[in-house]
Design an enzyme around this catalytic site. Structure first.
Site, PDB file in Angstrom:
ATOM      1  N   TYR A  30      -7.106  10.131  10.684  1.00 61.16           N
ATOM      2  CA  TYR A  30      -6.407  10.608  11.880  1.00 61.16           C
ATOM      3  C   TYR A  30      -6.986  11.931  12.373  1.00 61.16           C
ATOM      4  O   TYR A  30      -7.128  12.142  13.576  1.00 61.16           O
ATOM      5  CB  TYR A  30      -4.912  10.739  11.615  1.00 61.16           C
ATOM      6  N   GLY A  47     -13.745   0.302   7.111  1.00 58.91           N
ATOM      7  CA  GLY A  47     -15.077   0.881   7.241  1.00 58.91           C
ATOM      8  C   GLY A  47     -15.927   0.213   8.302  1.00 58.91           C
ATOM      9  O   GLY A  47     -17.099   0.548   8.452  1.00 58.91           O
ATOM     10  N   TYR A  86       0.829  -1.208   0.000  1.00 62.08           N
ATOM     11  CA  TYR A  86       0.000   0.000   0.000  1.00 62.08           C
ATOM     12  C   TYR A  86       0.861   1.254   0.000  1.00 62.08           C
ATOM     13  O   TYR A  86       0.555   2.238  -0.667  1.00 62.08           O
ATOM     14  CB  TYR A  86      -0.945  -0.007   1.211  1.00 62.08           C
ATOM     15  N   GLU A  87       1.956   1.221   0.761  1.00 55.17           N
ATOM     16  CA  GLU A  87       2.838   2.381   0.872  1.00 55.17           C
ATOM     17  C   GLU A  87       3.874   2.449  -0.249  1.00 55.17           C
ATOM     18  O   GLU A  87       4.835   3.207  -0.171  1.00 55.17           O
ATOM     19  CB  GLU A  87       3.513   2.404   2.244  1.00 55.17           C
TER      20      GLU A  87
END
Length: 164
Positions: free
Chosen positions: A139, A101, A33-34
């Protein structure tokens, strides 16, 4: 920390021996993902030693769903010379795409916040990549604020060897 029931029958709990492969799978998925798919050098054996060895220095909370680790919060203790107290550094927070979610990420971070309060730690800290807008929005939604004026510094590889 007692296990906590979450949505859809998932459970939030501390990591147990035998969870290492599931934790590593999440770490590897986070690296993808990163945009660093080949950066993970960690192994099941290394995780076993750091999490459960004679001197554990890394800790983790996991979300388990039907026997599978689907979310992780990997953390360690920090120390502030200014407050004279420890804090928690959240190294990795990850929930598998198909389980996002459902409140699992918030539950993981909340469990660390509760641990801070329980132990009298004044800080829960982490970094986020500048381009990671979904995580930044998450965040902000839980009350985290950026530390303006601070830039993370790192020394690795040949620079680390030269410095030593």
């Amino acid at each position: 920390m007692n296990p906590q029931s979450l949505a859809d029958g998932a459970v939030l709990r501390r990591v147990h021996p035998g969870d290492e492969q599931g934790v590593l799978d999440c770490i590897q998925a986070l690296a993808v993902y990163e945009r660093e798919p080949d950066a993970v050098e960690n192994t099941v054996n290394a995780l076993t030693e750091r999490l459960f060895g004679d001197r554990p220095n890394v800790f983790a909370h996991v979300v388990e769903y039907r026997g599978e680790i689907v979310g992780i919060a990997v953390w360690y203790l920090t120390y502030s010379t200014w407050t004279g107290r420890n804090g928690i550094w959240l190294e990795d927070l990850y929930v598998r795409d198909e389980f996002r979610g459902r409140g699992f990420g918030k539950a993981l971070v909340s469990s660390l916040a509760a641990l801070c309060l329980e132990r009298g730690y004044p800080r829960l800290e982490w970094t986020v990549l500048d381009w990671n807008a979904p995580s930044i929005a998450f965040y902000r939604s839980i009350g985290a604020e950026p530390m303006s004026g601070w830039t993370t510094q790192r020394v690795t590889g040949s620079a680390l060897a030269a410095l030593a």
